[in-house]
Motif scaffolding. Structure first.
Motif, PDB file in Angstrom:
ATOM      1  N   ALA A 152     -19.647   1.586  23.295  1.00 19.12           N
ATOM      2  CA  ALA A 152     -21.055   1.283  23.027  1.00 19.12           C
ATOM      3  C   ALA A 152     -21.801   0.949  24.310  1.00 19.12           C
ATOM      4  O   ALA A 152     -22.936   1.394  24.518  1.00 19.12           O
ATOM      5  CB  ALA A 152     -21.163   0.137  22.028  1.00 19.12           C
ATOM      6  N   ALA A 153     -21.166   0.178  25.197  1.00 18.83           N
ATOM      7  CA  ALA A 153     -21.807  -0.189  26.462  1.00 18.83           C
ATOM      8  C   ALA A 153     -22.075   1.052  27.311  1.00 18.83           C
ATOM      9  O   ALA A 153     -23.156   1.188  27.901  1.00 18.83           O
ATOM     10  CB  ALA A 153     -20.932  -1.183  27.225  1.00 18.83           C
ATOM     11  N   ILE A 154     -21.117   1.956  27.360  1.00 10.99           N
ATOM     12  CA  ILE A 154     -21.293   3.187  28.142  1.00 10.99           C
ATOM     13  C   ILE A 154     -22.402   4.043  27.535  1.00 10.99           C
ATOM     14  O   ILE A 154     -23.235   4.606  28.255  1.00 10.99           O
ATOM     15  CB  ILE A 154     -19.961   3.970  28.236  1.00 10.99           C
ATOM     16  CG1 ILE A 154     -18.956   3.194  29.092  1.00 10.99           C
ATOM     17  CG2 ILE A 154     -20.187   5.377  28.794  1.00 10.99           C
ATOM     18  CD1 ILE A 154     -17.542   3.734  29.044  1.00 10.99           C
ATOM     19  N   LEU A 155     -22.446   4.114  26.210  1.00 13.82           N
ATOM     20  CA  LEU A 155     -23.478   4.912  25.546  1.00 13.82           C
ATOM     21  C   LEU A 155     -24.860   4.295  25.716  1.00 13.82           C
ATOM     22  O   LEU A 155     -25.850   5.008  25.859  1.00 13.82           O
ATOM     23  CB  LEU A 155     -23.130   5.103  24.068  1.00 13.82           C
ATOM     24  CG  LEU A 155     -21.844   5.874  23.792  1.00 13.82           C
ATOM     25  CD1 LEU A 155     -21.589   5.972  22.291  1.00 13.82           C
ATOM     26  CD2 LEU A 155     -21.864   7.250  24.432  1.00 13.82           C
ATOM     27  N   GLU A 156     -24.931   2.968  25.718  1.00 17.63           N
ATOM     28  CA  GLU A 156     -26.208   2.299  25.986  1.00 17.63           C
ATOM     29  C   GLU A 156     -26.666   2.583  27.412  1.00 17.63           C
ATOM     30  O   GLU A 156     -27.835   2.895  27.655  1.00 17.63           O
ATOM     31  CB  GLU A 156     -26.088   0.789  25.778  1.00 17.63           C
ATOM     32  CG  GLU A 156     -26.049   0.371  24.334  1.00 17.63           C
ATOM     33  CD  GLU A 156     -25.828  -1.120  24.158  1.00 17.63           C
ATOM     34  OE1 GLU A 156     -25.886  -1.882  25.152  1.00 17.63           O
ATOM     35  OE2 GLU A 156     -25.577  -1.533  23.008  1.00 17.63           O
ATOM     36  N   GLU A 157     -25.733   2.468  28.350  1.00 19.17           N
ATOM     37  CA  GLU A 157     -26.037   2.707  29.762  1.00 19.17           C
ATOM     38  C   GLU A 157     -26.527   4.136  29.974  1.00 19.17           C
ATOM     39  O   GLU A 157     -27.427   4.392  30.759  1.00 19.17           O
ATOM     40  CB  GLU A 157     -24.776   2.456  30.593  1.00 19.17           C
ATOM     41  CG  GLU A 157     -24.965   2.569  32.075  1.00 19.17           C
ATOM     42  CD  GLU A 157     -23.658   2.297  32.800  1.00 19.17           C
ATOM     43  OE1 GLU A 157     -23.176   3.222  33.479  1.00 19.17           O
ATOM     44  OE2 GLU A 157     -23.143   1.169  32.682  1.00 19.17           O
ATOM     45  N   SER A 158     -25.942   5.073  29.246  1.00 12.18           N
ATOM     46  CA  SER A 158     -26.326   6.486  29.368  1.00 12.18           C
ATOM     47  C   SER A 158     -27.520   6.823  28.490  1.00 12.18           C
ATOM     48  O   SER A 158     -27.937   7.974  28.436  1.00 12.18           O
ATOM     49  CB  SER A 158     -25.151   7.384  28.963  1.00 12.18           C
ATOM     50  OG  SER A 158     -24.033   7.106  29.738  1.00 12.18           O
ATOM     51  N   GLN A 159     -28.009   5.844  27.771  1.00 11.97           N
ATOM     52  CA  GLN A 159     -29.148   5.981  26.872  1.00 11.97           C
ATOM     53  C   GLN A 159     -28.901   6.985  25.753  1.00 11.97           C
ATOM     54  O   GLN A 159     -29.806   7.626  25.254  1.00 11.97           O
ATOM     55  CB  GLN A 159     -30.412   6.324  27.650  1.00 11.97           C
ATOM     56  CG  GLN A 159     -30.794   5.245  28.615  1.00 11.97           C
ATOM     57  CD  GLN A 159     -32.067   5.556  29.369  1.00 11.97           C
ATOM     58  OE1 GLN A 159     -32.524   6.685  29.414  1.00 11.97           O
ATOM     59  NE2 GLN A 159     -32.650   4.520  29.961  1.00 11.97           N
TER      60      GLN A 159
END
Length: 191
Positions: free
Chosen positions: A175-182
């Motif tokens: 989830a953190a990676i997906l948030e960071e990648s928008q």
């Protein structure tokens, strides 16, 4: 497929029904090869390991009534067949999931992925591939194959709590990676 349906098919196999065996083979073969490939990192070796699992399943079909969960049994057998391959190849007597290389790449294709853009799918796969090997296996077995944490714990010789913790941390990291990648919107703080 539900355990009750698998139990029915197991009984038919126990009674030498080759068509029932073919149903189980068709249902599990490709998933078990994908699972084994994450361990051995070799397509041909994964296929050999899984074929050996099915050969042994047919040879021992008269004892299928003793198996409570055929799905978990097959994944466990594929794990051990894969680890045995690694032991033979490396001339080592003790190999565990933690010893595996972190080179296996995760990819997925579901009806939902057809709704997601190609870049988003690649970002999700990249996020999953950043997980440690055991976490990646836990994620695969729970989220892709639909096994519960107790079944996964049995397959991986871990506690249920360990599997739950790995899954929680994996989902949080993804989830953190997906948030960071928008790819997904950041969560709002509850202030």
């Amino acid at each position: 497929m539900e355990n009750t349906q698998l139990s029915e098919i197991s009984k038919r196999i126990e009674n030498d029904d080759e068509n029932a065996f073919r149903e189980i083979y068709d249902l599990f073969y490709f998933d078990l090869v994908a699972f084994s490939r994450q361990i051995v990192l070799d397509d041909a070796a994964a296929e050999d390991a899984v074929e050996n699992v099915f050969i042994r399943l047919w040879q021992n079909r008269k004892t299928l009534g003793n198996i409570n969960n055929l799905s978990a049994y097959l994944y466990t057998a594929a794990k051990y067949a894969s680890i045995n391959y690694l032991k033979a190849r490396k001339n080592v007597s003790d190999v565990s999931i933690e010893d595996l290389d972190d080179q296996s790449l995760y990819s997925f294709s579901t009806p939902e992925t057809s709704m997601i853009g190609k870049e988003e799918v690649l970002t999700i796969e990249k996020a999953i591939n950043q997980l440690p090997p055991k976490s990646k296996l836990v994620f695969y077995l729970v989220k892709e194959k639909g096994l519960n944490c107790r079944e996964v714990a049995k397959i991986l010789n871990s506690s249920v709590r360990t599997v739950e913790t790995q899954l929680y941390h994996s989902l949080k990291k993804i989830a953190a990676i997906l948030e960071e990648s928008q790819v997904i919107l950041p969560r709002r703080s509850s202030r």
